[in-house]
Scaffold this active site. Sequence first.
Site, PDB file in Angstrom:
ATOM      1  N   GLN A   1      29.506  50.809  53.963  1.00  0.00           N
ATOM      2  CA  GLN A   1      28.072  51.373  54.257  1.00  0.00           C
ATOM      3  C   GLN A   1      28.144  52.647  53.375  1.00  0.00           C
ATOM      4  OE1 GLN A   1      28.370  51.501  58.598  1.00  0.00           O
ATOM      5  NE2 GLN A   1      26.538  50.225  58.809  1.00  0.00           N
ATOM      6  N   LYS A   2      29.277  53.209  52.542  1.00  0.00           N
ATOM      7  CA  LYS A   2      29.249  54.299  51.950  1.00  0.00           C
ATOM      8  C   LYS A   2      27.930  54.013  50.810  1.00  0.00           C
ATOM      9  CE  LYS A   2      32.064  55.686  48.695  1.00  0.00           C
ATOM     10  NZ  LYS A   2      31.295  56.151  47.489  1.00  0.00           N
TER      11      LYS A   2
ATOM     12  N   GLY B   1      39.412  52.522  52.609  1.00  0.00           N
ATOM     13  CA  GLY B   1      38.051  52.142  52.932  1.00  0.00           C
ATOM     14  C   GLY B   1      37.974  50.424  52.970  1.00  0.00           C
ATOM     15  N   HIS B   2      38.698  50.310  51.630  1.00  0.00           N
ATOM     16  CA  HIS B   2      38.724  48.703  51.227  1.00  0.00           C
ATOM     17  C   HIS B   2      39.818  47.936  52.303  1.00  0.00           C
ATOM     18  CE1 HIS B   2      38.357  50.038  47.129  1.00  0.00           C
ATOM     19  NE2 HIS B   2      37.399  49.303  47.366  1.00  0.00           N
TER      20      HIS B   2
ATOM     21  N   MET C   1      36.161  46.448  43.206  1.00  0.00           N
ATOM     22  CA  MET C   1      36.572  46.672  41.742  1.00  0.00           C
ATOM     23  C   MET C   1      37.973  47.412  41.674  1.00  0.00           C
ATOM     24  SD  MET C   1      32.853  47.693  40.058  1.00  0.00           S
ATOM     25  CE  MET C   1      33.060  49.674  40.322  1.00  0.00           C
ATOM     26  N   GLY C   2      38.811  46.952  42.601  1.00  0.00           N
ATOM     27  CA  GLY C   2      40.245  47.373  42.660  1.00  0.00           C
ATOM     28  C   GLY C   2      40.354  48.760  42.916  1.00  0.00           C
TER      29      GLY C   2
END
Length: 282
Positions: A135-136, A16-17, A10-11
């Site tokens: 996995q969050k 993490g991304h 979602m931007g």
Amino acid sequence: LGSVGFVPTMGNLHVGHASLIDRARAETATVVVSIFVNPLQFAPHEDFQRYPQTRTNDLQLCAKLGVDVVFTPDPQSLGLTAQAGLDTDRFLVSPPSSLVQGLCARSRPTHFAGVTTIVTKLLNIVQPDRAYFGQKDAQQLAILQAMVEQLNVPVTLCPCPIVREASGLACSSRNQYLSDIERTQAAVIYQALQAAQALAQAGVVDGAALIDAAAQVCHQVTALNVEYIELVDPQSLQPLLNLQSNPKTTGLLAIAARLGQTRLIDNLLITAVNYRCGESKA
Ligand code: PAF
């Protein structure tokens, strides 16, 4: 042509991304990232309108990480309106009720149908071989894994480990809503998960005791409003009354809590030590 790796987002991309994109880059020939703030997965009272959007930075990061295609649809092009809420006049993909009984579904009852519907649409458009999820969002991951399996969706889902800040706080776009002091306080969530894990490693298998240990740590920060602390099976998401040490069961200990206006989630997979009869704990 080679394989296609897909990272739906979602931007407001963060490290993490970046870890999902790096993994896709390492495992597939063509990497596609989508950036779409999905109105279907927000309830009308949630933060859809103020969800952080940082398009220029996101595109720069994608370029730096060697992403081949960034897909940035607008709601209309996906047959949606830009209004938060499930559009029940259209076809929806809904998760089985057993997966949306607890955890985040209690306070966000329509959220996961919004996720499964948009992910189905994105998978149908991009047609990737592999899709990468953090996995969050453990409940999201379990639901998507069940969806892919039960609906025979031709994609391999690749779960990726949670990336944390130095304090232990799980990386999330919503962390940027936190004030400096809240950001420090938010680290208590991971400490709570670790306290429960330490107890499990010391041989405590009782679910209520593990949850209680995590709750006690959370209570050290009075500003933290705990929404839930649950110990569940990571796949079925059904509550686990205890962690069996033999045969080993892995429990997903998950926490959702609010600090001010910000809702945070985190989790840890915990396993009890494996004792055999007569063996000492030392
Ligand atoms: O995890 C997210 O960022 C979103 O839920 C997803 C998978 C991109 C669907 O909108």
